[in-house]
Design a protein around this motif. Structure first.
Motif, PDB file in Angstrom:
ATOM      1  N   GLU A 331     -28.821 -19.408   8.587  1.00 23.84           N
ATOM      2  CA  GLU A 331     -29.266 -18.680   9.766  1.00 23.84           C
ATOM      3  C   GLU A 331     -28.826 -19.108  11.242  1.00 23.84           C
ATOM      4  O   GLU A 331     -28.609 -18.812  12.184  1.00 23.84           O
ATOM      5  CB  GLU A 331     -30.853 -18.571   9.557  1.00 23.84           C
ATOM      6  CG  GLU A 331     -31.331 -17.393  10.892  1.00 23.84           C
ATOM      7  CD  GLU A 331     -30.982 -16.106  10.928  1.00 23.84           C
ATOM      8  OE1 GLU A 331     -30.649 -15.634  12.127  1.00 23.84           O
ATOM      9  OE2 GLU A 331     -30.424 -15.710   9.967  1.00 23.84           O
ATOM     10  N   ARG A 332     -29.227 -20.550  11.227  1.00 21.90           N
ATOM     11  CA  ARG A 332     -28.681 -21.296  12.261  1.00 21.90           C
ATOM     12  C   ARG A 332     -26.990 -21.273  12.583  1.00 21.90           C
ATOM     13  O   ARG A 332     -26.568 -20.980  13.630  1.00 21.90           O
ATOM     14  CB  ARG A 332     -28.947 -22.760  12.408  1.00 21.90           C
ATOM     15  CG  ARG A 332     -30.416 -22.758  12.652  1.00 21.90           C
ATOM     16  CD  ARG A 332     -30.693 -24.478  12.599  1.00 21.90           C
ATOM     17  NE  ARG A 332     -32.332 -24.687  13.009  1.00 21.90           N
ATOM     18  CZ  ARG A 332     -32.991 -26.083  13.042  1.00 21.90           C
ATOM     19  NH1 ARG A 332     -32.173 -27.035  12.871  1.00 21.90           N
ATOM     20  NH2 ARG A 332     -34.084 -25.830  13.393  1.00 21.90           N
ATOM     21  N   ALA A 333     -26.281 -21.333  11.474  1.00 23.60           N
ATOM     22  CA  ALA A 333     -25.009 -21.274  11.525  1.00 23.60           C
ATOM     23  C   ALA A 333     -24.652 -19.579  12.144  1.00 23.60           C
ATOM     24  O   ALA A 333     -23.854 -19.351  12.998  1.00 23.60           O
ATOM     25  CB  ALA A 333     -24.371 -21.283  10.378  1.00 23.60           C
ATOM     26  N   ALA A 334     -25.341 -18.610  11.496  1.00 25.69           N
ATOM     27  CA  ALA A 334     -25.130 -17.378  11.979  1.00 25.69           C
ATOM     28  C   ALA A 334     -25.380 -17.208  13.716  1.00 25.69           C
ATOM     29  O   ALA A 334     -24.642 -16.315  14.408  1.00 25.69           O
ATOM     30  CB  ALA A 334     -26.027 -16.193  11.190  1.00 25.69           C
ATOM     31  N   GLN A 335     -26.728 -17.724  13.936  1.00 23.87           N
ATOM     32  CA  GLN A 335     -27.084 -17.577  15.384  1.00 23.87           C
ATOM     33  C   GLN A 335     -26.028 -18.132  16.177  1.00 23.87           C
ATOM     34  O   GLN A 335     -25.709 -17.700  17.410  1.00 23.87           O
ATOM     35  CB  GLN A 335     -28.246 -18.104  15.493  1.00 23.87           C
ATOM     36  CG  GLN A 335     -29.508 -17.353  14.740  1.00 23.87           C
ATOM     37  CD  GLN A 335     -30.756 -18.216  14.807  1.00 23.87           C
ATOM     38  OE1 GLN A 335     -30.958 -19.395  15.202  1.00 23.87           O
ATOM     39  NE2 GLN A 335     -32.026 -17.669  14.504  1.00 23.87           N
ATOM     40  N   ASN A 336     -25.229 -19.010  15.913  1.00 17.16           N
ATOM     41  CA  ASN A 336     -24.432 -19.818  16.614  1.00 17.16           C
ATOM     42  C   ASN A 336     -23.035 -19.487  16.562  1.00 17.16           C
ATOM     43  O   ASN A 336     -22.173 -19.992  17.245  1.00 17.16           O
ATOM     44  CB  ASN A 336     -24.441 -21.325  16.452  1.00 17.16           C
ATOM     45  CG  ASN A 336     -25.824 -21.763  16.656  1.00 17.16           C
ATOM     46  OD1 ASN A 336     -26.343 -21.586  17.569  1.00 17.16           O
ATOM     47  ND2 ASN A 336     -25.986 -23.277  16.156  1.00 17.16           N
ATOM     48  N   SER A 337     -22.712 -18.352  15.724  1.00 19.33           N
ATOM     49  CA  SER A 337     -21.408 -18.131  15.473  1.00 19.33           C
ATOM     50  C   SER A 337     -21.103 -16.541  15.388  1.00 19.33           C
ATOM     51  O   SER A 337     -20.412 -16.026  14.705  1.00 19.33           O
ATOM     52  CB  SER A 337     -20.746 -18.544  13.932  1.00 19.33           C
ATOM     53  OG  SER A 337     -21.698 -18.036  12.838  1.00 19.33           O
ATOM     54  N   ALA A 338     -21.720 -16.161  16.784  1.00 19.40           N
ATOM     55  CA  ALA A 338     -21.351 -14.406  16.592  1.00 19.40           C
ATOM     56  C   ALA A 338     -19.972 -14.248  16.964  1.00 19.40           C
ATOM     57  O   ALA A 338     -19.283 -13.253  16.777  1.00 19.40           O
ATOM     58  CB  ALA A 338     -22.232 -13.989  17.729  1.00 19.40           C
ATOM     59  N   PHE A 339     -19.386 -15.342  17.659  1.00 17.19           N
ATOM     60  CA  PHE A 339     -17.907 -15.339  18.005  1.00 17.19           C
ATOM     61  C   PHE A 339     -17.084 -16.329  17.107  1.00 17.19           C
ATOM     62  O   PHE A 339     -17.755 -17.406  16.905  1.00 17.19           O
ATOM     63  CB  PHE A 339     -17.725 -15.403  19.395  1.00 17.19           C
ATOM     64  CG  PHE A 339     -18.504 -14.397  20.220  1.00 17.19           C
ATOM     65  CD1 PHE A 339     -18.004 -13.178  20.681  1.00 17.19           C
ATOM     66  CD2 PHE A 339     -19.791 -14.591  20.728  1.00 17.19           C
ATOM     67  CE1 PHE A 339     -18.861 -12.357  21.116  1.00 17.19           C
ATOM     68  CE2 PHE A 339     -20.605 -13.842  21.655  1.00 17.19           C
ATOM     69  CZ  PHE A 339     -20.057 -12.587  21.698  1.00 17.19           C
ATOM     70  N   ASP A 340     -15.848 -15.999  17.166  1.00 16.73           N
ATOM     71  CA  ASP A 340     -15.069 -17.264  16.309  1.00 16.73           C
ATOM     72  C   ASP A 340     -14.893 -18.491  17.154  1.00 16.73           C
ATOM     73  O   ASP A 340     -14.812 -19.451  16.659  1.00 16.73           O
ATOM     74  CB  ASP A 340     -13.643 -16.614  15.973  1.00 16.73           C
ATOM     75  CG  ASP A 340     -13.729 -15.535  15.047  1.00 16.73           C
ATOM     76  OD1 ASP A 340     -14.658 -15.231  14.216  1.00 16.73           O
ATOM     77  OD2 ASP A 340     -12.786 -14.599  15.001  1.00 16.73           O
ATOM     78  N   LEU A 341     -14.948 -18.293  18.399  1.00 17.93           N
ATOM     79  CA  LEU A 341     -14.708 -19.244  19.312  1.00 17.93           C
ATOM     80  C   LEU A 341     -15.630 -19.328  20.617  1.00 17.93           C
ATOM     81  O   LEU A 341     -15.562 -18.035  21.239  1.00 17.93           O
ATOM     82  CB  LEU A 341     -13.415 -19.754  19.971  1.00 17.93           C
ATOM     83  CG  LEU A 341     -13.187 -20.961  20.685  1.00 17.93           C
ATOM     84  CD1 LEU A 341     -13.495 -22.009  19.955  1.00 17.93           C
ATOM     85  CD2 LEU A 341     -11.672 -20.962  21.233  1.00 17.93           C
ATOM     86  N   PHE A 342     -16.421 -20.165  20.824  1.00 15.50           N
ATOM     87  CA  PHE A 342     -17.541 -19.763  22.162  1.00 15.50           C
ATOM     88  C   PHE A 342     -17.496 -21.240  23.015  1.00 15.50           C
ATOM     89  O   PHE A 342     -17.827 -22.264  22.271  1.00 15.50           O
ATOM     90  CB  PHE A 342     -18.802 -19.641  21.441  1.00 15.50           C
ATOM     91  CG  PHE A 342     -20.041 -19.172  22.659  1.00 15.50           C
ATOM     92  CD1 PHE A 342     -20.267 -17.674  22.906  1.00 15.50           C
ATOM     93  CD2 PHE A 342     -20.656 -20.124  22.998  1.00 15.50           C
ATOM     94  CE1 PHE A 342     -21.056 -17.540  23.846  1.00 15.50           C
ATOM     95  CE2 PHE A 342     -21.527 -19.832  23.964  1.00 15.50           C
ATOM     96  CZ  PHE A 342     -21.853 -18.470  24.134  1.00 15.50           C
TER      97      PHE A 342
END
Length: 669
Positions: A331-342
């Motif tokens: 879930e933390r990975a999904a929350q921080n990876s809405a974009f391929d690069l941020f």
């Protein structure tokens, strides 16, 4: 006529020795077949245990798993530590079962000695029988483990986004390590039985079957007081576990251990005391028969039942914790990876020049957006959330964060989300899922740049909202573009979708640029890549969740097998009991009903306390480590259901096997 004793020649002695050896081997094989048939539950459990051991050992020696990332290089150490616990658990299973077999066959072994065999020969015979059964379990387990390893390998490679091809093969290093574990376990477990047989006399062997566990608490009144005190300790221990303090947690664990052993050692007096005051319940239906049989059994195996219940508690907490951590990581990975690069930069003059030059030269970008995030003039929305959110809420901002509608619409299109339509005079809210419910009940007016806006729609897709240089911390208000004209930005963000996942080398280069920016005292930045977030989540799952599942599965099968072996050992006593009941006029349907009640209570007793302890603990753990932000299958209620489903699916297999066998053997035709 006088008979003289003649001395056999060396040739005849050799023939006799070979003949004895052949007879010895034949007898061992026959008894081994009988063991595998009579103790099928144990035989199957050992095959499954070996399969799990081999599969996890295969992960240790798998180069492709070990080199997936730097963190998975620690996997062999983690599995080795888990294997130490597993070996000890399996030693207990093998030792208990062999001792149990010895007690059930002690009369047979006493007869062997009575007709001329020596104690040492009987000990070797018993050792050989168990090694034959163990050898077949080992071979079958390694073959099954090869398929199980392929399934686990495919699961891990999928988590890391690595292609794989299923292929059946046996890993020699993993097989040798499994064999070494198994030989150590069997020899250690058999050593105790062998020494016991060598030292026992014929009388002790013949009556060894009748030796029961010693009743620890002799006085009935004392047992009743302990029964009441243990219930209080169980409640207190569970509450202490939920305090979230290490010292309280240790005290709670101690209380729970005292509760389990006190409860099962005093049950034989506590329940009868309850029924003595309620004679109507005591003599209704089959209550007297069921509980008299149960209390008589618990009086002799109280310590065993308490140990099994304690291990079930460890199993459920391990399974629940593993699922909580797994949900948290992803879930933390999904929350921080809405974009391929941020990339987010906060400072007097946010500058993406170094980043953009590297990205243009090395990373293929499908779509990108550079935009600003602003702060409001007041804290109306923030104040409302702090006053109305029941769960964890702590933002790094002292004012509400804002975003232009045009930027928000472009970002939603990049993420593949449904488009939104602006409504004049309103603002939108994008927040983390746990804030949706309290926000729905609000109708807060906000004032920005002399404009008053009313609340509009609420959206909760993953949107990089974890820290202060992201799209707001937990929430952001989306307002019309013109409202934010001529307003200074709080920080600037670059978000992109790429043709290929950002590689580890590319991410390290971007981190080097970030480090150079960090040397400037007025710059604060955030850097995320979807591929790296998912790799980190996979690392953590493999290193933390997998070993917990490993321990939980081994413990479940081991304890359920011991419980079932103990129950099946009572078949002769049950047969006599139901034969007597039939003579007294009970029909088969009533006998089946009575057997089901006895069976249900027997298997429910060691499982019910662990469920009552673990369910609130896992709820608390899920809410604590997830900051109440876990959604979907990661929500604590779903985790608890998954934990119980996994445990009872395995437990039910042993229950069905035991009930089917016992019903067939003990009920009269």
């Amino acid at each position: 006529m006088t008979l003289s004793k003649s001395h056999p020649s060396h040739a005849s002695s050799g023939i006799q020795s070979k003949s004895d050896h052949a007879l010895f081997t034949k007898l061992s094989l026959r008894n081994a077949r009988r063991q595998a048939r009579d103790y099928l539950v144990y035989f199957v459990t050992m095959i499954l245990v070996v399969a799990l051991m081999y599969a996890f050992n295969g992960l240790i020696f798998s180069d492709e798993v070990r080199f997936l990332s730097e963190n998975t290089a620690q996997l062999p150490l983690v599995i080795a530590l888990a294997s130490i616990v597993v070996i000890r658990i399996i030693c207990w299973l093998v030792s208990y079962t062999t001792t149990f077999m010895l007690s059930r066959r002690s009369r047979e072994f006493g007869t062997y000695i009575l007709i001329g065999l020596e104690n040492g020969q009987v000990a070797r015979l018993f050792l050989l029988e168990n090694l034959i059964v163990g050898g077949f379990s080992l071979i079958a387990g390694i073959l099954l483990g090869s398929f199980l390893f392929q399934a686990m390998r495919a699961m891990i490679l999928t988590m890391f986004g690595t292609p794989y091809r299923l292929a059946f093969s046996v890993s020699p290093p993993a097989a040798l390590l499994t064999i070494a574990y198994f030989v150590f376990i069997y020899l250690l477990a058999q050593r105790k039985c062998r020494k016991r047989i060598r030292s026992m006399k014929i009388y002790e062997l013949i009556y060894f079957e009748k030796v029961n566990e010693e009743i620890v608490i002799q006085a009935s009144k004392k047992r009743r007081r302990i029964f009441t005190a243990s219930i209080v300790l169980g409640i207190l221990g569970t509450l202490l576990l939920l305090m979230g303090n290490l010292l309280f947690g240790i005290l709670g664990a101690g209380c729970i251990i005292a509760f389990l052993y006190g409860f099962f050692l005093s049950f034989a007096s506590g329940v009868p005391a309850y029924f003595e005051k309620r004679p109507a319940k005591k003599y209704s239906g089959h209550t007297l028969l069921v509980f008299r049989t149960l209390t008589a059994k618990l009086a002799s195996i109280g310590i065993l039942m308490a140990t099994i219940s304690l291990l079930f508690t460890v199993v459920l907490i391990s399974e629940g914790s593993g699922q909580c951590f797994n949900a948290l990581f992803w879930e933390r990975a999904a929350q921080n990876s809405a974009f391929d690069l941020f990339i987010g930069i906060k400072g007097k003059e946010p500058d993406f020049t170094d980043y953009l030059e590297y990205i243009e030269a090395n990373i293929s970008v499908k779509a990108s957006r550079t935009y600003d995030v602003y702060l409001s003039d007041d804290t109306r929305f923030l104040d409302y959330l702090q006053a109305n959110v029941k769960y964890y809420f702590q933002t790094t901002y002292d004012k509400d964060s804002l975003m232009k509608f045009s930027d928000y619409a472009a970002l939603r299109e990049m993420m593949g989300c449904s488009p939104v339509t602006p409504v004049p005079g309103t603002y939108l809210i994008h927040c983390m899922p746990h804030l949706e419910e309290p926000i729905q009940n609000s109708d807060i007016l906000i004032q920005i740049g002399g404009r008053t806006l009313t609340a509009g729609g609420i959206y909760t897709e993953n949107f990089n909202q974890k820290w202060d240089t992201t799209n707001g911390h937990m929430y952001i208000l989306v307002v019309p573009d013109e409202v934010l004209e001529n307003r200074s930005a709080d920080h600037r963000i670059y978000a992109a979708m790429t043709e290929e996942p950002v590689s580890k080398a590319q991410f390290e280069e971007l981190e080097a640029i970030e480090a150079r920016h960090a040397d400037m005292t007025d710059i604060h930045s955030t850097l995320y890549a979807k591929s790296q977030e998912e790799t980190e989540a996979a690392d953590q799952t493999v290193l933390f969740a997998f070993p917990l599942y490993y321990l939980a599965l081994i413990l479940t099968m081991t304890t359920a097998a011991i419980l079932t072996i103990q129950q099946l050992s009572e078949s002769e006593r049950y047969r006599r009991q139901f034969a007597l009941l039939r003579k007294l006029g009970m029909d088969r349907r009533e006998m089946e009903k009575t057997l089901r009640k006895q069976f249900t209570i027997y298997y429910a007793m060691p499982a019910l306390p662990p469920v009552l302890i673990s369910v609130p603990f896992v709820f608390y753990l899920g809410n604590s480590i997830g900051d109440n932000m876990l959604i979907g299958t990661g929500r604590p209620p779903v985790i608890v259901l998954g934990m119980l489903a996994l445990f009872f699916c395995i437990y039910a297999i042993y229950i069905v096997l035991a009930y089917t066998g016992l019903k067939r053997d003990v009920l009269p035709d």
